[in-house]
Design a protein around this motif. Structure first.
Motif, PDB file in Angstrom:
ATOM      1  N   UNK A  41       5.037  -2.296   2.224  1.00  0.00           N
ATOM      2  CA  UNK A  41       4.704  -3.789   2.062  1.00  0.00           C
ATOM      3  C   UNK A  41       4.369  -4.426   3.454  1.00  0.00           C
ATOM      4  N   UNK A  42       3.114  -4.909   3.427  1.00  0.00           N
ATOM      5  CA  UNK A  42       2.550  -5.707   4.636  1.00  0.00           C
ATOM      6  C   UNK A  42       2.381  -7.127   4.675  1.00  0.00           C
ATOM      7  N   UNK A  43       2.684  -7.818   5.793  1.00  0.00           N
ATOM      8  CA  UNK A  43       2.849  -9.182   5.551  1.00  0.00           C
ATOM      9  C   UNK A  43       1.549  -9.765   5.411  1.00  0.00           C
ATOM     10  N   UNK A  44       1.273 -11.113   5.538  1.00  0.00           N
ATOM     11  CA  UNK A  44       0.141 -11.662   5.417  1.00  0.00           C
ATOM     12  C   UNK A  44      -1.068 -11.379   6.363  1.00  0.00           C
ATOM     13  N   UNK A  45      -2.372 -10.909   5.621  1.00  0.00           N
ATOM     14  CA  UNK A  45      -3.329 -10.649   6.665  1.00  0.00           C
ATOM     15  C   UNK A  45      -4.480 -11.736   6.322  1.00  0.00           C
ATOM     16  N   UNK A  46      -5.160 -12.085   7.486  1.00  0.00           N
ATOM     17  CA  UNK A  46      -6.319 -12.900   7.383  1.00  0.00           C
ATOM     18  C   UNK A  46      -7.669 -12.302   7.274  1.00  0.00           C
ATOM     19  N   UNK A  47      -8.302 -12.257   6.488  1.00  0.00           N
ATOM     20  CA  UNK A  47      -9.449 -11.383   6.628  1.00  0.00           C
ATOM     21  C   UNK A  47     -10.788 -12.047   5.874  1.00  0.00           C
ATOM     22  N   UNK A  48     -12.007 -11.948   6.547  1.00  0.00           N
ATOM     23  CA  UNK A  48     -13.033 -12.510   6.142  1.00  0.00           C
ATOM     24  C   UNK A  48     -14.387 -11.786   6.224  1.00  0.00           C
ATOM     25  N   UNK A  49     -15.358 -11.868   5.408  1.00  0.00           N
ATOM     26  CA  UNK A  49     -16.689 -11.037   5.534  1.00  0.00           C
ATOM     27  C   UNK A  49     -17.446 -11.726   6.877  1.00  0.00           C
ATOM     28  N   UNK A  50     -17.706 -10.991   7.762  1.00  0.00           N
ATOM     29  CA  UNK A  50     -18.747 -11.685   8.777  1.00  0.00           C
ATOM     30  C   UNK A  50     -20.195 -11.439   8.652  1.00  0.00           C
ATOM     31  N   UNK A  54       1.359  -3.094  12.453  1.00  0.00           N
ATOM     32  CA  UNK A  54       2.023  -1.458  12.290  1.00  0.00           C
ATOM     33  C   UNK A  54       0.911  -0.255  12.274  1.00  0.00           C
ATOM     34  N   UNK A  55       1.705   0.750  12.506  1.00  0.00           N
ATOM     35  CA  UNK A  55       0.826   2.228  12.688  1.00  0.00           C
ATOM     36  C   UNK A  55      -0.393   2.091  11.424  1.00  0.00           C
ATOM     37  N   UNK A  56      -1.553   2.061  11.741  1.00  0.00           N
ATOM     38  CA  UNK A  56      -2.603   2.351  11.202  1.00  0.00           C
ATOM     39  C   UNK A  56      -2.772   1.266   9.797  1.00  0.00           C
ATOM     40  N   UNK A  57      -2.292   0.131  10.253  1.00  0.00           N
ATOM     41  CA  UNK A  57      -2.165  -0.968   9.124  1.00  0.00           C
ATOM     42  C   UNK A  57      -3.707  -1.537   8.510  1.00  0.00           C
ATOM     43  N   UNK A  58      -4.517  -1.560   9.496  1.00  0.00           N
ATOM     44  CA  UNK A  58      -5.846  -2.211   9.289  1.00  0.00           C
ATOM     45  C   UNK A  58      -6.572  -1.102   8.276  1.00  0.00           C
ATOM     46  N   UNK A  59      -6.587   0.168   8.782  1.00  0.00           N
ATOM     47  CA  UNK A  59      -7.143   1.228   8.076  1.00  0.00           C
ATOM     48  C   UNK A  59      -6.844   1.545   6.743  1.00  0.00           C
ATOM     49  N   UNK A 107       0.888  -1.277   0.033  1.00  0.00           N
ATOM     50  CA  UNK A 107      -0.036   0.257  -0.096  1.00  0.00           C
ATOM     51  C   UNK A 107       0.785   1.133   0.069  1.00  0.00           C
ATOM     52  N   UNK A 108       0.716   2.058  -0.926  1.00  0.00           N
ATOM     53  CA  UNK A 108       1.647   3.341  -1.189  1.00  0.00           C
ATOM     54  C   UNK A 108       3.026   2.882  -0.894  1.00  0.00           C
ATOM     55  N   UNK A 109       3.735   1.927  -1.559  1.00  0.00           N
ATOM     56  CA  UNK A 109       4.929   1.453  -1.520  1.00  0.00           C
ATOM     57  C   UNK A 109       5.374   0.994  -0.097  1.00  0.00           C
TER      58      UNK A 109
END
Length: 259
Positions: A173-182, A199-204, A169-171
């Motif tokens: 790199x974030x590691x693996x994220x598990x995300x699923x629709x509830x 990391x800072x504001x990673x999810x947002x 995101x904007x240069x």
């Protein structure tokens, strides 16, 4: 007390490095204490320290910002349900309310393990032991941070699944994220998110990268510790037995004398 060797462990007779000593006393993390020393905010026996390679022995007097620091108390870890609208810092230059101003009375000086930003809420771990905080924050601990996220916008479930491979995101790199629709209702949806770095504001930032606006962000777990039904604004101590089970090397800083 013993002298510190090249690996950072005690091995002789000069005492304990001041950054490690002060971290165990709950002042701040080692890194923050070293910065305080560079800023001239730390005194040892009345003398301003010039560098962090100084040692503390029994009977020495350590001051930070003019306040005498007591020797290390027993290690304590607390679960705290942070409400939105508080910053995770001891002093905010903008004058916003802080987590530490709103804690229940009667607690010792505490520091946070990781942070939650102003508008985020949920589980925040607090401790009086800077060494423990440093240990639990490190990626090598491998603890998963779990969140529930309310977003506005169209949720592409394939895009969520693809986050498991990491994302840039904007240069950055974030590691693996598990995300699923509830669940989904109209333009709003709840998503479960799990990650290891936090990391800072990673999810947002990642949600915005997917075209989703985050309207609520709740941390529900940090490693083995759960938010559960802890009320907003409440703090609850983790029993030492539980802490030992999760971190076998953690021991009380002071043991009661044998009868």
């Amino acid at each position: 007390m013993t002298e510190e060797d090249s690996n950072g462990e005690d091995s002789g007779g000069r005492g304990e490095r001041i950054a490690k000593w002060a971290a165990r006393a709950g002042v701040a993390s080692r890194r923050d204490i070293e910065r305080m020393i560079e800023e001239g905010r730390v005194k040892l026996n009345g003398q301003v320290l010039q560098h962090p390679a100084s040692f503390v022995t029994d009977g020495d007097i350590v001051q930070v910002d003019g306040k005498v620091i007591e020797n290390a108390a027993r290690t304590r870890l607390l679960r705290y349900h942070k409400p939105a609208g508080l910053v995770t810092t001891h002093k905010d230059p903008e004058g916003r309310p802080t987590v530490f101003e709103k804690l229940p009375p009667g607690l010792p000086r505490l520091i946070s393990i990781g942070r939650l930003d102003l508008n985020s809420e949920g589980l925040l771990l607090l401790t009086n032991d800077g060494e423990l905080a440093r240990r639990l924050e490190r990626p090598e601990t491998g603890w998963v941070r779990r969140y529930r996220v309310r977003v506005n916008g169209f949720v592409d479930e394939k895009a969520l699944a693809a986050l498991a491979k990491g994302v840039t995101v904007e240069g950055e790199r974030y590691g693996p994220i598990e995300a699923g629709l509830d669940s989904r209702k109209g333009d709003n949806a709840w998503i479960s998110v799990s990650l290891r770095e936090g990391r800072n504001r990673e999810v947002r930032r990642v949600m915005a990268h997917l075209g989703l606006q985050t309207s609520r962000l709740i941390r529900v777990a940090y490693g083995p510790f759960q938010l559960g039904v802890l009320p907003k604004g409440a703090a609850e101590e983790v029993p030492m037995k539980i802490l030992r089970e999760q971190l076998p090397k953690v021991e009380p800083k002071h043991r009661a004398p044998k009868p």
